[in-house]
Design a protein around this motif. Structure first.
Motif, mmCIF file in Angstrom:
data_model
loop_
_atom_site.group_PDB
_atom_site.id
_atom_site.type_symbol
_atom_site.label_atom_id
_atom_site.label_comp_id
_atom_site.label_asym_id
_atom_site.label_seq_id
_atom_site.Cartn_x
_atom_site.Cartn_y
_atom_site.Cartn_z
ATOM 1 N N VAL A 39 0.928 -1.376 0.081
ATOM 2 C CA VAL A 39 -0.054 -0.168 -0.109
ATOM 3 C C VAL A 39 1.008 1.440 0.112
ATOM 4 O O VAL A 39 0.617 2.381 0.725
ATOM 5 N N SER A 40 1.914 1.002 -0.919
ATOM 6 C CA SER A 40 2.981 2.348 -0.757
ATOM 7 C C SER A 40 2.305 3.437 -1.030
ATOM 8 O O SER A 40 2.541 4.493 -0.473
ATOM 9 N N SER A 41 1.394 3.515 -2.164
ATOM 10 C CA SER A 41 0.700 4.889 -2.561
ATOM 11 C C SER A 41 0.031 5.537 -1.539
ATOM 12 O O SER A 41 0.039 6.835 -1.291
ATOM 13 N N LYS A 42 -0.677 4.759 -0.757
ATOM 14 C CA LYS A 42 -1.395 5.347 0.646
ATOM 15 C C LYS A 42 -0.605 5.888 1.607
ATOM 16 O O LYS A 42 -0.709 6.966 2.238
ATOM 17 N N LEU A 43 0.404 4.979 2.048
ATOM 18 C CA LEU A 43 1.525 5.592 2.825
ATOM 19 C C LEU A 43 2.232 6.736 2.732
ATOM 20 O O LEU A 43 2.435 7.509 3.214
ATOM 21 N N LYS A 44 2.526 6.595 1.383
ATOM 22 C CA LYS A 44 3.427 7.800 0.755
ATOM 23 C C LYS A 44 2.530 9.189 0.690
ATOM 24 O O LYS A 44 3.253 10.403 1.262
ATOM 25 N N GLN A 45 1.408 9.201 0.566
ATOM 26 C CA GLN A 45 0.416 10.209 0.905
ATOM 27 C C GLN A 45 0.310 10.651 2.229
ATOM 28 O O GLN A 45 0.121 11.742 2.784
ATOM 29 N N ALA A 46 0.247 9.472 3.092
ATOM 30 C CA ALA A 46 0.035 9.727 4.593
ATOM 31 C C ALA A 46 1.185 10.449 4.998
ATOM 32 O O ALA A 46 0.999 11.408 6.193
ATOM 33 N N THR A 47 2.534 9.980 4.812
ATOM 34 C CA THR A 47 3.429 10.650 5.357
ATOM 35 C C THR A 47 3.752 12.098 4.836
ATOM 36 O O THR A 47 4.281 12.932 5.592
ATOM 37 N N LYS A 48 3.240 12.545 3.651
ATOM 38 C CA LYS A 48 3.140 13.933 3.335
ATOM 39 C C LYS A 48 2.302 14.794 4.140
ATOM 40 O O LYS A 48 2.321 15.971 4.593
ATOM 41 N N GLU A 49 0.967 13.919 4.344
ATOM 42 C CA GLU A 49 0.056 14.811 5.121
ATOM 43 C C GLU A 49 0.569 14.780 6.580
ATOM 44 O O GLU A 49 0.347 15.893 7.303
ATOM 45 N N ILE A 50 1.262 13.905 7.271
ATOM 46 C CA ILE A 50 1.850 14.072 8.529
ATOM 47 C C ILE A 50 2.907 15.434 8.538
ATOM 48 O O ILE A 50 3.025 16.171 9.402
ATOM 49 N N GLU A 51 3.807 15.328 7.538
ATOM 50 C CA GLU A 51 4.861 16.601 7.430
ATOM 51 C C GLU A 51 3.957 17.808 7.479
ATOM 52 O O GLU A 51 4.460 18.873 7.990
ATOM 53 N N LYS A 52 2.784 17.965 6.653
ATOM 54 C CA LYS A 52 2.191 18.999 6.549
ATOM 55 C C LYS A 52 1.493 19.589 8.054
ATOM 56 O O LYS A 52 1.619 20.414 8.486
#
Length: 283
Positions: free
Chosen positions: A234-247
């Protein structure tokens, strides 16, 4: 990508109460029972400690073995134990709740309870996920034969007998997928403070692995702890999640009051269910 294979360990100590209630012999007459003896038992919640967590209500995930079971082989894992500092847990509680809303099929690493359910209760999230011990892997999790155990543990202890304390900063949110793409992980990576020391320790473990015919670690190691996992890639979901965490972290000006910094003081080696101390630095 770095593979983080969770170890299975379980145990229970169920003590059966064999004491039989007292009885009155045939023909004997005793005093009538007091009224208080006939009162119903107190509610169960009064018998539970204030920190009691009911795990039976939390859904669990099922994992796939990372390598097949072979009779006479034991899973080997060499790692640095990590406990999240208390002052960082409040922030991580906020982050994990946000992640659970973005990736609903995540589970707590090793505990395997659904993150979305844990996030409904701050006490459960703190106790089941954030209050447990994590690990930074120093070698692949592989199968070894019983006759290799003593030699491998002895060599590791000799290699690490002169270690010194150092700091490591878990400063970057990242996602990883294991080698066969059966599981994905949300992790905190060490990219600055502590990276040179951990990289050197990985190299030392590789040397011992090589002498025992075991596969070495990844060419470009990325030391990290994993907090949650999901089935499949689920790389795509987790990649987007890490971006949201940084924001999210930037929006609350996190740098002034948050630092997930841990102190290296120990290396452990787990073989099957047995844990060996490889090195331990005193206070």
């Amino acid at each position: 990508m770095d593979a983080l294979m969770a170890n299975y360990a379980s145990g229970s100590d169920d003590d059966d109460d064999d004491d039989e209630p007292a009885t009155v012999a045939d023909g004997a007459s005793g005093p009538p029972q007091e009224a208080s003896a006939l009162l119903p038992p107190p509610p169960l919640d009064l018998l539970q400690s204030p920190n009691f967590v009911d795990y039976s209500t939390i859904p669990q995930g099922s994992r796939i073995r990372s390598f097949p079971h072979v009779e006479g082989n034991y899973a080997l894992h060499v790692y640095i134990p990590v406990v999240i500092p208390f002052n960082a847990r409040k922030h991580l509680t906020l982050v994990m709740r946000r992640v659970a809303s973005l990736v609903p099929d995540l589970y707590a690493v090793d505990a395997d309870y659904a993150l979305s359910e844990l996030c409904k209760d701050e006490q459960k999230l703190e106790k089941v996920l954030l209050g447990r011990e994590f690990h930074v892997s120093l070698g692949r999790t592989v199968g070894i034969q019983v006759h290799q155990i003593d030699s491998l543990v002895a060599m590791l202890r000799q290699k690490f007998q002169s270690q010194q304390r150092y700091w490591m900063d878990l400063n970057k949110w990242e996602h990883f997928v294991n080698d066969d793409s059966t599981r994905s992980f949300l992790s905190l990576e060490v990219t600055r403070t502590g990276l040179p020391e951990i990289s050197k320790q990985i190299h030392m473990v590789d040397e011992v692995y090589r002498l025992h015919g075991l596969p070495e670690f990844y060419k470009n190691p990325r030391p990290h702890i994993s907090l949650a996992w999901a089935l499949g890639d689920v790389s795509s979901k987790l990649k987007q999640a890490t971006k949201e965490i940084e924001k999210f972290e930037n929006s609350i000006n996190l740098s002034k009051n948050y630092n997930l910094r841990c102190n290296f003081s120990r290396i452990l080696c787990k073989v099957g269910k047995k844990v060996y101390d490889i090195c331990k630095i005193g206070d």
